[in-house]
Design an enzyme around this catalytic site. Structure first.
Site, mmCIF file in Angstrom:
data_model
loop_
_atom_site.group_PDB
_atom_site.id
_atom_site.type_symbol
_atom_site.label_atom_id
_atom_site.label_comp_id
_atom_site.label_asym_id
_atom_site.label_seq_id
_atom_site.Cartn_x
_atom_site.Cartn_y
_atom_site.Cartn_z
ATOM 1 N N LYS A 42 0.789 -1.234 0.000
ATOM 2 C CA LYS A 42 0.000 0.000 0.000
ATOM 3 C C LYS A 42 0.821 1.285 0.000
ATOM 4 C CE LYS A 42 -3.373 -1.117 -0.509
ATOM 5 N NZ LYS A 42 -3.659 -1.759 -1.829
ATOM 6 N N HIS A 89 7.501 -7.515 -1.685
ATOM 7 C CA HIS A 89 7.269 -6.873 -0.385
ATOM 8 C C HIS A 89 8.222 -7.448 0.670
ATOM 9 C CE1 HIS A 89 3.791 -4.901 -1.947
ATOM 10 N NE2 HIS A 89 2.987 -5.941 -1.942
ATOM 11 N N ARG A 111 5.954 5.543 1.725
ATOM 12 C CA ARG A 111 4.798 6.437 1.864
ATOM 13 C C ARG A 111 4.602 6.699 3.348
ATOM 14 N NH1 ARG A 111 -1.363 4.797 -0.067
ATOM 15 N NH2 ARG A 111 -2.194 6.925 -0.107
ATOM 16 N N SER A 119 -4.681 2.993 4.121
ATOM 17 C CA SER A 119 -4.879 2.303 2.855
ATOM 18 C C SER A 119 -4.991 0.787 3.086
ATOM 19 C CB SER A 119 -3.713 2.624 1.920
ATOM 20 O OG SER A 119 -3.838 1.944 0.701
ATOM 21 N N TYR A 174 6.325 8.471 -2.112
ATOM 22 C CA TYR A 174 4.986 8.600 -2.708
ATOM 23 C C TYR A 174 4.589 10.077 -2.752
ATOM 24 C CZ TYR A 174 -0.135 7.881 -3.061
ATOM 25 O OH TYR A 174 -1.456 7.919 -3.436
ATOM 26 N N ARG A 240 -8.112 3.288 -4.649
ATOM 27 C CA ARG A 240 -9.148 3.732 -3.726
ATOM 28 C C ARG A 240 -9.284 5.248 -3.782
ATOM 29 N NH1 ARG A 240 -9.521 5.379 1.673
ATOM 30 N NH2 ARG A 240 -7.259 5.634 1.573
ATOM 31 N N LYS A 241 -8.284 5.945 -3.273
ATOM 32 C CA LYS A 241 -8.377 7.397 -3.192
ATOM 33 C C LYS A 241 -7.120 8.079 -3.757
ATOM 34 C CE LYS A 241 -10.487 10.346 0.328
ATOM 35 N NZ LYS A 241 -10.873 10.384 1.760
ATOM 36 N N GLY A 242 -5.987 7.443 -3.539
ATOM 37 C CA GLY A 242 -4.731 7.966 -4.098
ATOM 38 C C GLY A 242 -4.360 9.350 -3.603
HETATM 39 P P1 A3P Z 1 -5.144 4.479 -1.226
HETATM 40 O O1 A3P Z 1 -5.723 3.236 -0.634
HETATM 41 O O2 A3P Z 1 -4.746 5.470 -0.177
HETATM 42 O O3 A3P Z 1 -6.007 5.084 -2.269
HETATM 43 P P2 A3P Z 1 0.035 -0.438 -3.728
HETATM 44 O O4 A3P Z 1 0.071 -0.290 -5.195
HETATM 45 O O5 A3P Z 1 1.398 -0.488 -3.108
HETATM 46 O O6 A3P Z 1 -0.849 -1.561 -3.300
HETATM 47 O O7 A3P Z 1 -0.583 0.918 -3.135
HETATM 48 C C1 A3P Z 1 -1.937 1.244 -3.326
HETATM 49 C C2 A3P Z 1 -2.151 2.701 -2.992
HETATM 50 O O8 A3P Z 1 -1.546 3.509 -4.004
HETATM 51 C C3 A3P Z 1 -3.625 3.058 -2.940
HETATM 52 O O9 A3P Z 1 -3.752 4.086 -1.949
HETATM 53 C C4 A3P Z 1 -3.828 3.580 -4.363
HETATM 54 O O10 A3P Z 1 -4.956 4.387 -4.527
HETATM 55 C C5 A3P Z 1 -2.549 4.364 -4.570
HETATM 56 N N1 A3P Z 1 -2.285 4.613 -5.997
HETATM 57 C C6 A3P Z 1 -2.307 3.721 -7.013
HETATM 58 N N2 A3P Z 1 -2.080 4.327 -8.185
HETATM 59 C C7 A3P Z 1 -1.909 5.649 -7.921
HETATM 60 C C8 A3P Z 1 -1.655 6.803 -8.732
HETATM 61 N N3 A3P Z 1 -1.537 6.715 -10.046
HETATM 62 N N4 A3P Z 1 -1.546 7.995 -8.108
HETATM 63 C C9 A3P Z 1 -1.671 8.099 -6.776
HETATM 64 N N5 A3P Z 1 -1.918 7.044 -5.954
HETATM 65 C C10 A3P Z 1 -2.038 5.831 -6.509
#
Ligand code: A3P
Length: 280
Positions: A42, A89, A111, A119, A174, A240-242
């Site tokens: 995440k 990971h 992050r 997240s 991030y 989800r929210k990014g």
């Molecule tokens: P949130 O749950 O806060 O939205 P991972 O890829 O390591 O599993 O991380 C997932 C997180 O990265 C999620 O956070 C996701 O929304 C965010 N994410 C994925 N693509 C993104 C993008 N292009 N820009 C910003 N955040 C992104």
């Protein structure tokens, strides 16, 4: 419930990472041109992967995480003839030693752990491969104790931070990517030794925006070979929210104090970590 999780080297893994595979990883045969995408879950792994795949265009293969699957994974990865982009990971101590010997290039994406925790909480709630969680408060306790998949955020980060001056490892935030993506993409391409123009950088940034990536995933059918997360085959759960700072919508002042106490204790010697938590 608990059957979804097993421990290896004291670290919780889902049953999607078989003990046999984990045991065999140390003998894994790395190649000099492998690229590792390292993260605690995440932290923006999919985002990073999307960018790298565009920097390289075809010719390279993005694999699923090295620790994902059963023992047949080793052969599958061995059989790939193209250059491999391998997410993981794993903490530094569990990384197959051949990657270290061959000094393979690696990205480590960090992050703010408060946002990472939030997240991960939502991810746990929506993901049938992970145990059920009663509430945010309960999850936060598990997170701080390291009782979640991939173990403690603190230990993961510290194991890699020890190598922050290794020339083959590039640390990325991030939050920096949210602030100035073109700058980070440029830095990544220089690190990889790939020449790209400013207009190509612009295009890469557009194609890896949150909105673009989320809408693409909604269009495509879920393909288990497509995810760079060992915890799900459903890519829709990823976007989800990014945002930066969503933790403020979840932490009570008391929880924030508890988090920061733990953080200060564990991260006493970490310069990198302080940048993340106090600036976001
Ligand atoms: P949130 O749950 O806060 O939205 P991972 O890829 O390591 O599993 O991380 C997932 C997180 O990265 C999620 O956070 C996701 O929304 C965010 N994410 C994925 N693509 C993104 C993008 N292009 N820009 C910003 N955040 C992104």
């Amino acid at each position: 419930q608990t059957a979804l999780i097993h421990r290896f080297n004291g670290i919780p893994f889902t049953t999607r990472s078989s003990p046999d595979l984990l045991k065999s990883l140390d003998a894994f045969d790395a190649r000099e041109d492998d690229i590792l995408l390292v993260s605690y879950p995440k932290s923006g792994t999919h985002w990073l992967a999307q960018i790298i795949m565009q920097i390289y265009t075809p010719k390279v293969t993005l694999t699923s995480p090295i620790e994902f699957g059963d023992i047949s994974r080793v052969e599958e990865l061995n059989n790939l003839s193209s250059k491999r982009i391998i997410p993981t990971h794993l903490d530094y101590n569990m990384l197959p030693s051949n990657f270290k010997v061959k000094q393979c290039k690696a990205f480590y994406i960090i992050r703010n752990p408060k946002d990472t925790a939030v997240s991960m909480y939502h991810y746990y709630r929506d993901n049938p491969n992970l145990p059920t969680i009663d509430s945010w408060t309960v999850f936060l306790e598990l997170f701080l104790r390291g009782d979640v998949v991939c173990g403690s955020w603190f230990d993961h980060f510290l194991s890699w931070e020890e190598h922050k001056n290794d020339r083959n490892i590039l640390f990325l935030f991030y939050e920096d990517m949210k602030k100035d993506l073109p700058k980070v993409v440029k830095k990544m391409s220089v690190f990889l030794g790939v020449n790209i123009s400013d207009s190509e950088i612009k295009e890469i940034c557009e194609k890896s925006s949150f909105t673009e990536m989320k809408s693409n995933v909604e269009k495509e059918n879920s393909d288990p070979n497509h995810t760079v997360c060992a915890l799900t085959s459903n890519r829709k759960l990823i976007f989800r929210k990014g945002a930066v700072g969503d933790w403020k919508n979840h932490f009570t002042p008391k929880e924030n104090k508890m988090f920061e106490e733990m953080f200060n204790k564990k991260m006493k010697l970490s310069e990198l970590a302080k940048q993340i938590i106090y600036e976001c």
